[in-house]
Design an enzyme around this catalytic site. Sequence first.
Site, PDB file in Angstrom:
ATOM      1  CB  SER A  11      -1.082   0.050   1.171  1.00 44.95           C
ATOM      2  OG  SER A  11      -0.433   0.433   2.171  1.00 44.95           O
TER       3      SER A  11
ATOM      4  CE  LYS B 188      -2.254   2.961   5.393  1.00 49.51           C
ATOM      5  NZ  LYS B 188      -2.119   2.030   3.986  1.00 49.51           N
TER       6      LYS B 188
END
Length: 277
Positions: free
Chosen positions: A27, A102
């Site tokens: 991701s 992230k």
Amino acid sequence: MIVVAAIVLMLLVKAFVVQVYRIPSSSMEDTLLTGDRVLVNKLVYHFRGIDRGDIVVFSGEGSWGSTTGAPDPAPPRNPALRVLDDVLADIGVYSTQTYYIKRVIGLPGDHVMCCENGKVTVNGVPLDETSYLFPGASPSEEQFSIVVPPGRLWVMGDNRAISDDSRGHMFSGFPDKGTIPESEVAGRAFLIIWPPSQFGDLPIPATFQQAALHAGAAGAAVLQVGGMTASAVAAIPAAPGAGALALLGIPVLARRRRRADRRADRHRHRRDRRADR
């Protein structure tokens, strides 16, 4: 005694300074690939606030919970077991919590939206994300507009098509519109150390240095630095001891801070002397 001292030093480094994490999913591609090992600086946010563009590791507590969306297991009721659980989590040996990795896009109070002319904007300033987005990926397939709540961060993965980030959690009805708490940030990923072909630092992309972005907001303050693992969805701690490599870089931050403080003191002293004259 030497072995014991080395082990104690290693555990202290992992708990408070730096730790190695393994990236188990895609991701954050192409910035972080599956299987990469990264160093996470747990000390940096004691010296500065969180910045837009930082790649951060954070706990799912108070936001996303586990990777299934279920809350993380409650801590033990027994006080002694709870303390032991916290210690093991801090040194990276064991944790019942889920951690993520992230990129920070929006700080508290920022208005983040997509898409304007095909770009994500922060406070009306368009971001040029071509340097870190997965090749050929659009900034977001979903339209969104959010003002980041106080004490929260809006975070997104670099592989936007598959990243389950603030967007997906907002649309799924998670609290605080899919944002994550500043207080659950464990540290900043700053260096890829494995494999050798991927070795390199993780700087803040140039688009986040635009003057218009910094006109009215400073970096977000971190209230607490701790924790253990990350994920790109959820990341995994690597072998003990590897985190000690980053110690070489830590004193530089402290020395620069002390030098800046001394320069400021000398400037104030000279200014006071001129005022007395």
